[in-house]
Design an enzyme around this catalytic site. Structure first.
Site, short mmCIF file in Angstrom:
data_model
loop_
_atom_site.label_atom_id
_atom_site.label_comp_id
_atom_site.label_asym_id
_atom_site.label_seq_id
_atom_site.Cartn_x
_atom_site.Cartn_y
_atom_site.Cartn_z
N SER A 49 19.85 22.84 38.72
CA SER A 49 21.25 22.77 38.31
C SER A 49 21.38 22.23 36.89
O SER A 49 22.48 22.26 36.32
CB SER A 49 22.06 21.91 39.28
OG SER A 49 21.43 20.65 39.50
N ASP A 87 12.72 20.48 41.44
CA ASP A 87 13.00 21.87 41.83
C ASP A 87 11.97 22.82 41.22
O ASP A 87 11.68 22.74 40.01
CB ASP A 87 14.38 22.28 41.33
CG ASP A 87 15.39 22.41 42.45
OD1 ASP A 87 14.99 22.56 43.61
OD2 ASP A 87 16.60 22.37 42.15
N GLU A 186 22.97 24.12 52.18
CA GLU A 186 24.08 24.20 51.23
C GLU A 186 25.18 25.17 51.66
O GLU A 186 24.91 26.30 52.06
CB GLU A 186 23.56 24.62 49.84
CG GLU A 186 24.64 24.70 48.79
CD GLU A 186 24.11 24.82 47.37
OE1 GLU A 186 24.94 24.93 46.44
OE2 GLU A 186 22.89 24.79 47.18
#
Length: 268
Positions: A49, A87, A186
């Site tokens: 992100s 990530d 999510e």
């Protein structure tokens, strides 16, 4: 936590067994990592992100391995207590297991994280198993998987139909069986978050997955009100720092232009 207070992958499993919730947030630099770590966050995710909240991109897809290694190294140096997870960016693990091993290894060796996260369900269970066998702890990620936005075509809620809910539960179980120590879930209906937490013995960390998961994660600039391009429904803003920062910078500019800064006691 272990004896010295350090959060580990084992800590998270123990938390689930005791019914204790897990608090996780994202960080992308040393300053914020230090602040989050000192504030008591359990898990700090160096998320891809970074693309949308720090690089100004529309999706997470463009982030590179070199960029993720860089941000992971910055964050890791700021953390003493929290478990740091990095990530794996788009196409760093999808092509082959050997790619996944090489790139996950980079995040541990060069980025100094303690675990990696990858998106995807049952089809990536063999990859998870290989990473775990190599000594690399893996956090899974199912539901809305932002790296697949070009396939989904939208960021709409996942798991709204029964067949997809069943598939997502199967995905989570497959990841657990492959050795994942936790799974991010999510943007799914609350009842699926509850079902998923009951179906696994590893922690389910929700982001827009309702109150019944084993923990929660948010993007830090979202919950601090620093990122204002859009606001997902699942974000609770604990501060409105974009406005506060704007006010502070505006006051500074006024003081400089008026000559009131620096004052005598701010000068040598």
């Amino acid at each position: 936590m272990n004896a010295d207070g350090k959060v580990t992958t084992a800590t998270l499993k123990e938390r689930k067994q005791r019914g204790e919730r897990i608090a996780a947030l994202t960080a992308y630099d040393h300053l914020f990592a230090t602040l989050l770590d000192q504030a008591g966050v359990d898990v700090i995710l160096v998320g891809d992100s970074v693309a949308t909240v720090m690089q100004g991109r529309d999706t997470t897809v463009p982030v590179t391995m070199d960029q993720m290694v860089y941000h992971c190294e910055l964050v890791s140096r700021g953390c003493e207590r929290a478990l740091v997870v990095g990530d794996l960016p788009f196409m760093s693990y999808q092509v082959s297991v050997s790619d996944a091993l090489k790139n996950a290894g980079r995040l541990l060796k060069e980025g100094h994280v303690e675990a990696v996260k990858l998106e995807g369900g049952s089809s990536f269970a063999p990859t998870v198993a290989k990473l775990v066998a190599a000594g690399i702890p893996v956090m899974g990620h199912v539901g809305l998987t932002p790296q697949s936005i070009n396939q989904f075509g939208t960021y709409k809620t996942r798991g709204t139909e029964q067949d997809e809910q069943d598939r997502l539960v199967d995905d989570a179980v497959a990841l657990e069986q492959a050795g994942a120590f936790a799974i991010v879930l999510e943007k799914v209906p609350s009842e699926l978050g509850q079902r998923m937490a009951a179906a696994t013995t590893v922690p389910i960390i929700g982001i827009g997955a309702g109150p019944h998961t084993d923990g929660q994660i948010l993007v830090t600039p979202d919950m601090l009100g620093m990122f204002t391009r859009f606001r997902p429904r699942f974000v609770r803003r604990y501060r409105e720092l974009a406005a506060d920062i704007g006010d502070a910078v505006g006051s500074y500019c006024d003081d400089v232009r008026s000559g009131s800064f620096p004052a005598a006691d701010e000068s040598y």
